[in-house]
Design an enzyme around this catalytic site. Structure first.
Site, PDB file in Angstrom:
ATOM      1  N   ASP A   1      -6.353  49.922  16.676  1.00 53.21           N
ATOM      2  CA  ASP A   1      -7.171  48.780  16.396  1.00 53.21           C
ATOM      3  C   ASP A   1      -6.227  47.832  15.325  1.00 53.21           C
ATOM      4  OD1 ASP A   1      -9.353  46.873  16.071  1.00 53.21           O
ATOM      5  OD2 ASP A   1      -9.717  47.675  14.209  1.00 53.21           O
TER       6      ASP A   1
ATOM      7  N   ASP B   1      -7.510  44.612  13.373  1.00 54.37           N
ATOM      8  CA  ASP B   1      -7.849  44.098  11.948  1.00 54.37           C
ATOM      9  C   ASP B   1      -8.728  45.258  11.317  1.00 54.37           C
ATOM     10  OD1 ASP B   1      -8.643  40.761  12.437  1.00 54.37           O
ATOM     11  OD2 ASP B   1      -8.259  42.027  13.854  1.00 54.37           O
TER      12      ASP B   1
ATOM     13  N   GLU C   1      -8.967  40.906   8.031  1.00 53.18           N
ATOM     14  CA  GLU C   1     -10.039  40.267   9.428  1.00 53.18           C
ATOM     15  C   GLU C   1      -9.524  38.888   9.675  1.00 53.18           C
ATOM     16  OE1 GLU C   1     -12.061  42.125  11.419  1.00 53.18           O
ATOM     17  OE2 GLU C   1     -12.216  43.901  10.119  1.00 53.18           O
TER      18      GLU C   1
ATOM     19  N   ARG D   1     -19.682  34.224  16.135  1.00 50.51           N
ATOM     20  CA  ARG D   1     -18.690  34.087  15.206  1.00 50.51           C
ATOM     21  C   ARG D   1     -17.610  33.076  15.659  1.00 50.51           C
ATOM     22  NH1 ARG D   1     -16.513  39.658  14.015  1.00 50.51           N
ATOM     23  NH2 ARG D   1     -17.254  40.363  16.035  1.00 50.51           N
TER      24      ARG D   1
ATOM     25  N   SER E   1      -7.355  44.785  20.454  1.00 50.71           N
ATOM     26  CA  SER E   1      -7.985  44.139  19.221  1.00 50.71           C
ATOM     27  C   SER E   1      -9.053  43.152  19.944  1.00 50.71           C
ATOM     28  CB  SER E   1      -6.849  43.418  18.541  1.00 50.71           C
ATOM     29  OG  SER E   1      -7.703  42.614  17.569  1.00 50.71           O
ATOM     30  N   GLY E   2     -10.294  43.514  19.108  1.00 51.63           N
ATOM     31  CA  GLY E   2     -11.139  42.408  19.288  1.00 51.63           C
ATOM     32  C   GLY E   2     -10.901  40.823  18.777  1.00 51.63           C
TER      33      GLY E   2
ATOM     34  N   LYS F   1     -11.217  48.309  25.299  1.00 51.43           N
ATOM     35  CA  LYS F   1     -10.333  48.992  24.508  1.00 51.43           C
ATOM     36  C   LYS F   1      -9.971  50.494  25.033  1.00 51.43           C
ATOM     37  CE  LYS F   1     -10.942  46.962  19.896  1.00 51.43           C
ATOM     38  NZ  LYS F   1     -10.905  47.368  18.432  1.00 51.43           N
TER      39      LYS F   1
ATOM     40  N   ASN G   1     -16.976  49.425  17.614  1.00 49.35           N
ATOM     41  CA  ASN G   1     -16.296  49.028  18.858  1.00 49.35           C
ATOM     42  C   ASN G   1     -14.815  49.814  19.217  1.00 49.35           C
ATOM     43  OD1 ASN G   1     -14.870  47.633  16.875  1.00 49.35           O
ATOM     44  ND2 ASN G   1     -14.172  46.057  18.278  1.00 49.35           N
TER      45      ASN G   1
END
Length: 211
Positions: free
Chosen positions: A11, A13, A20, A56, A99-100, A144, A170
């Site tokens: 991942d 962040d 983040e 967000r 990554s999200g 992912k 996630n």
């Protein structure tokens, strides 16, 4: 594509980097506190990730693209990340990041750290500023897991020779499909589900686990 002995997927962040990114961008909009609270809820698995991300990102509307260099200047690679990436390469492996977060930052950070493959969300830009919308499909838990399996297939890496490292809810599906799922700097639900817990803050601790 070239074959590899192993694949390590991280991942971004709070794993590859200590930050983040969405919170740094939200700070540019004066909305860090509300975005930070929403991010923590999403990482704990309390809300649907895609729904949370759209909410967000809407808070980022109006942030100029000129803010990206300021955000990049604040990115801190996680201690031990370069050592881990070098160790994977020394063993004939490759390193991926899924990554999200956002390509706009990862496209700079990933190659600078020696990452081989990366995938993330994109932010829609209108007239030089963020629109508050995600551009394209959202990289969520399923995406992912799919990225890890796709990259392993592309490079001839057996499932047992894959390692997934993450901190949030996630990341759980990606960790489940990998040969070894590692919780790093992770939320309680992720630590409970992981095969091993590493950290709290040094990715070089993963090196002894590499095949």
């Amino acid at each position: 594509m070239t074959s590899a002995r192993l694949l390590v997927v991280l991942d971004a962040d709070s794993t590859l980097i200590r930050n983040e990114v969405i919170e740094l961008l939200a700070e540019e909009a004066g909305r860090r506190d509300e975005v930070q609270a929403a991010t923590e809820a999403a990482m704990r698995g309390e809300v649907d990730f895609a729904t949370s991300l759209r909410s967000r990102v809407s808070a980022l509307a109006g942030v100029p693209v000129s803010a990206f260099p300021r955000v990049l200047s604040r990115i801190e690679p996680t201690p031990g990340v370069r050592e881990l990436i070098d160790a994977v390469h020394a063993r004939g492996g490759i390193v991926g990041v899924v990554s999200g977060g956002f390509h706009e930052i990862l496209d700079e950070v990933a190659p600078a750290l020696g990452v081989d493959l990366w995938r993330a969300n994109r932010l829609e830009v209108v007239d030089g500023a963020l629109s508050g919308r995600v551009d394209g499909a959202i990289v969520d838990a399923d995406a992912k897991a799919a990225a890890l399996q796709e990259w392993a297939g592309d490079h001839g890496v057996a499932a047992r020779a894959t390692i997934a490292i993450g901190d949030g809810a996630n990341d759980l599906r990606m960790m489940a499909v990998a040969g070894l799922g590692l919780a790093f700097n992770a939320k309680p639900a992720v630590r409970a589900a992981a095969a091993l817990v590493v950290g709290p803050q040094d990715l070089s601790e993963v090196i002894p686990l590499l095949p």
